[in-house]
Design a protein around this motif. Structure first.
Motif, PDB file in Angstrom:
ATOM      1  N   SER A   1       0.835  -1.207   0.000  1.00 56.94           N
ATOM      2  CA  SER A   1       0.000   0.000   0.000  1.00 56.94           C
ATOM      3  C   SER A   1       0.864   1.250   0.000  1.00 56.94           C
ATOM      4  CB  SER A   1      -0.919   0.027   1.223  1.00 56.94           C
ATOM      5  OG  SER A   1      -1.783  -1.078   1.202  1.00 56.94           O
ATOM      6  N   VAL A   2       1.945   1.207   0.768  1.00 59.47           N
ATOM      7  CA  VAL A   2       2.847   2.362   0.829  1.00 59.47           C
ATOM      8  C   VAL A   2       3.555   2.540  -0.511  1.00 59.47           C
ATOM      9  CG1 VAL A   2       4.928   3.310   1.913  1.00 59.47           C
ATOM     10  CG2 VAL A   2       3.207   2.165   3.320  1.00 59.47           C
TER      11      VAL A   2
ATOM     12  N   ALA B   1      -8.552  10.031  -0.499  1.00 60.24           N
ATOM     13  CA  ALA B   1      -7.621  10.000  -1.629  1.00 60.24           C
ATOM     14  C   ALA B   1      -7.809  11.219  -2.528  1.00 60.24           C
ATOM     15  CB  ALA B   1      -7.801   8.710  -2.420  1.00 60.24           C
TER      16      ALA B   1
ATOM     17  N   LEU C   1       2.786   3.548   6.915  1.00 64.24           N
ATOM     18  CA  LEU C   1       1.601   3.913   6.128  1.00 64.24           C
ATOM     19  C   LEU C   1       1.129   5.318   6.504  1.00 64.24           C
ATOM     20  CD1 LEU C   1      -0.330   2.291   4.138  1.00 64.24           C
ATOM     21  CD2 LEU C   1      -1.794   1.941   6.105  1.00 64.24           C
TER      22      LEU C   1
ATOM     23  N   GLY D   1      -4.939   2.770  -1.124  1.00 63.07           N
ATOM     24  CA  GLY D   1      -5.657   2.706   0.142  1.00 63.07           C
ATOM     25  C   GLY D   1      -5.769   1.277   0.668  1.00 63.07           C
TER      26      GLY D   1
ATOM     27  N   ARG E   1       1.028   3.386  -3.130  1.00 59.36           N
ATOM     28  CA  ARG E   1       0.126   4.437  -2.683  1.00 59.36           C
ATOM     29  C   ARG E   1      -1.343   4.088  -2.959  1.00 59.36           C
ATOM     30  NH1 ARG E   1       2.741   8.345  -0.573  1.00 59.36           N
ATOM     31  NH2 ARG E   1       0.845   9.587  -0.433  1.00 59.36           N
TER      32      ARG E   1
ATOM     33  N   ARG F   1       1.014   8.923   4.341  1.00 57.93           N
ATOM     34  CA  ARG F   1      -0.323   9.488   4.187  1.00 57.93           C
ATOM     35  C   ARG F   1      -1.175   8.704   3.189  1.00 57.93           C
ATOM     36  NH1 ARG F   1      -1.169  15.060   3.221  1.00 57.93           N
ATOM     37  NH2 ARG F   1       0.368  14.994   1.570  1.00 57.93           N
ATOM     38  N   VAL F   2      -1.126   7.391   3.348  1.00 60.68           N
ATOM     39  CA  VAL F   2      -1.989   6.505   2.560  1.00 60.68           C
ATOM     40  C   VAL F   2      -3.156   6.094   3.458  1.00 60.68           C
ATOM     41  CG1 VAL F   2      -2.118   4.249   1.423  1.00 60.68           C
ATOM     42  CG2 VAL F   2      -0.072   5.665   1.150  1.00 60.68           C
TER      43      VAL F   2
END
Lengths: 319, 288
Positions: free
Chosen positions: B150-151, B279, B188, B156, B154, B192-193
């Motif tokens: 996810s990181v 997002a 994470l 969610g 990017r 800022r995901v």
């Protein structure tokens, strides 16, 4: 002395009685018994070492829970100077099951935080046997952030049967408090050193135990569940705690082998309770060494190593 | 009289019609909560929520995946991770085999990527039927890897939890999965995901005391038991019965511990709506 003798310490008690008796007789008769006394005392010391060398996991649990075992405030008193205890989470109340404050180690300011058990029934009721509520973990986090602000290392001492499972604790978010500490400690921008000094009771221990270095006293234990709890769940029989204590791999040696603990701190013969000052001196020495090492690292490197340490934990197969 | 003809309707034999309406006995299901009996299909169509009392029955990880993602968009990740039994814990291997027979080989947490209303998401769903959704090394590692993905991409992260806590049979290594997953959640956050945590019945112990309670937004299904200690342990500790509704999703909402209690039927839309907010996307209508 006799009031807190553990069952496996009985042979020691017999010898101690003999020695006492001999000394008493000697005192009355003005006879020189040093010749007879010396081998007995030597035997006593040897036997003590021998017994403590071969403790079973459950016996170590008993030592870790020994009512005479030094607690956090005892260590702070002996190891540190200039201690100022700080109270409260600024949200609900002060939780006496966790103590903490500014202190000095070799003249350097550090933040020391730890679970605190009570020495007698009255104090234990106040300190809830070292089982913290959410406000305890929140106080700990507040103090860690204070340390971060003023760039002081954090030293945590772990000694808890676990996070308290009660109505108020749940209402005020026990799970959230622990979860928050973990995620915040993962990125706290100062060195964190944890010493398990007694009972490392699951999430309640880890909530102040995510650290750059995790050390354990020789006779302390660290477990995901108490042996009694494990036995009750798996075999519906809490008396099978010996079996559970063996299976769970909770001793300092086990945890070093599993890669969870970095170093074992040797206890004085007969356990930390036999000589609390010696135990505190040993802890102080090791903590100082690690603090020095960690302070020499650049913060980014420190944080990267902390991440790597935890990301590598676990055991699995990939087919 | 012609006008009364409707009244004199010819009587047809009804037996044949009746036979056609006959419902087989196994088509009926009963709600464990209110005792309501209804046709199985009605439970299924209501996403296994009782049509009478709204009780949310436990559903499988696969059913949550089907519920949450766009059809055909699911890609399973790390499906080959298996527990190594690091403590050589008595009868753990047997229990694992039994769990695989019961719930499949994908362990107590399934992870993958998919689309939700066309948005790319990373999704992890815990499976309570695999050893009570307990977290051992595999669960921790799968979630850690997914969070890292996810990181990196990017994307969610959505996690549906259902767990009794850490898995005893892997000892302190299970406990350390709380630390491991927290380290990834911290990354994470720094990236800022968005991370949406969905709590289902039950979410307790080491899972609630780590990633389940670390979401940017925490949603809970109605009636789900959520807490640190399980109700039985608390009852034993305090020596009295627990108050009505203690540790339910609604109780947590009232005490400020979750953002919203969301019925299963709205879970998908609410999750998508939140992800769009976090997002920086347009609302669903505008996107169409």
């Amino acid at each position: 002395m006799a009031t807190h003798t553990l069952d496996f310490e009985r042979p020691l008690l017999e010898l101690e009685r003999q020695i006492e008796e001999m000394k008493r007789v000697a005192g009355e008769a003005v006879a020189d018994v040093s010749k007879e006394l010396a081998p007995l005392e030597k035997k006593l010391a040897e036997l003590r070492v021998e017994i403590y060398k071969r403790l079973t996991p459950m016996q170590r649990v008993q030592v870790a829970r020994h009512p005479k075992r030094p607690y956090t405030l005892d260590y702070i008193k002996t190891m540190c100077t200039d201690f100022v205890e700080l109270h409260g989470d600024r949200l609900f109340r002060d939780d006496p099951a966790i103590v903490g404050g500014w202190s000095r180690l070799d003249g350097m300011s550090v933040m020391v935080i730890g679970h605190q058990k009570g020495r007698d029934t009255k104090e234990n009721l106040r300190r809830n046997f070292g089982m913290a509520h959410p406000e305890g973990y929140r106080k700990a986090l507040r103090l860690m952030h204070l340390a971060e602000k003023f760039r002081a290392p954090v030293i945590t001492l772990v000694d808890t049967p676990g996070a308290y499972p009660g109505l108020g604790a749940e209402e005020r978010g026990q799970a959230e408090a622990i979860a928050r500490n973990l995620v915040e400690m993962a990125t706290l921008r100062v060195p964190i050193i944890t010493v398990v000094i007694g009972e490392g009771g699951s999430g309640g221990a880890l909530a102040v135990g995510l650290a750059d270095r995790v050390l354990m006293l020789e006779n302390s234990v660290y477990s995901v569940i108490s042996p009694e709890g494990c036995a009750a769940i798996l075999w519906k029989d809490a008396s099978q705690r010996e079996r559970a204590a063996d299976a769970l791999k909770i001793t300092a040696q086990d945890l070093v082998a599993l890669g969870v603990v970095d170093e074992i701190i040797a206890e004085p013969a007969g356990g930390a309770h036999a000589d609390p000052d010696a135990a505190a001196a040993a802890v102080g020495e090791v903590v100082r060494r690690h603090t020095r090492q960690l302070r020499a690292l650049k913060i980014e490197k420190l944080l990267r190593r902390r991440e790597e340490k935890y990301l590598s934990m676990g055991a699995l197969n990939e087919k | 009289m012609a006008r009364m003809a409707w009244f004199k309707k010819e009587r047809k034999p009804r037996t044949a019609e009746r036979a056609k309406l006959e419902i087989p006995a196994d088509a009926w299901e009963k709600c464990d909560e209110c005792g309501h009996i209804d046709i199985k299909d009605r439970f299924v169509r209501a996403l296994n929520v009782c049509p009478n009392c709204g009780h949310h029955r436990r559903i499988s990880a696969q059913e949550y995946i089907d519920l949450l993602v766009d059809e055909g968009s699911w890609h399973e990740l790390d499906g080959t991770l298996r527990s190594a039994d690091p403590l050589n814990f008595e009868s753990y291997r047997d229990r694992l085999e039994a769990a695989v027979r019961k719930a499949g080989p994908l362990e107590a947490l399934r992870s993958g990527y998919a689309r939700l209303d066309g948005m790319a998401i990373d999704l992890a769903v815990m499976d309570f039927s695999f050893m009570g959704g307990s977290m051992g090394s595999v669960v921790g590692e799968k979630l850690a890897r997914l969070t890292r993905r996810s990181v990196e991409k990017r994307i969610g992260l959505v996690v549906v939890s259902a767990s009794g806590g850490a898995r005893m049979q892997e000892g302190v290594l299970s406990l350390m999965q709380m630390a491991k997953t927290s380290v990834e959640v911290a990354r994470l956050r720094a990236a800022r995901v968005p991370f949406i945590s969905i709590l289902t019945n039950p979410t307790t112990g080491g899972v609630s005391a780590s990633y389940a309670m670390q979401g940017d937004v925490i949603l809970a299904e109605p009636g789900a038991v959520i807490g640190f200690a399980g109700p039985r342990v608390i009852k034993q500790t305090i020596g009295q019965d627990l108050p009505e509704g203690f540790q339910t999703a609604e109780f947590l909402l009232e005490h400020g511990m979750v953002d919203a209690v969301v019925p299963r039927s709205e879970l998908r839309d609410t999750t998508a709506q939140l992800l769009r907010h976090m997002a920086g996307r347009q609302p669903a209508e505008a996107a169409d």
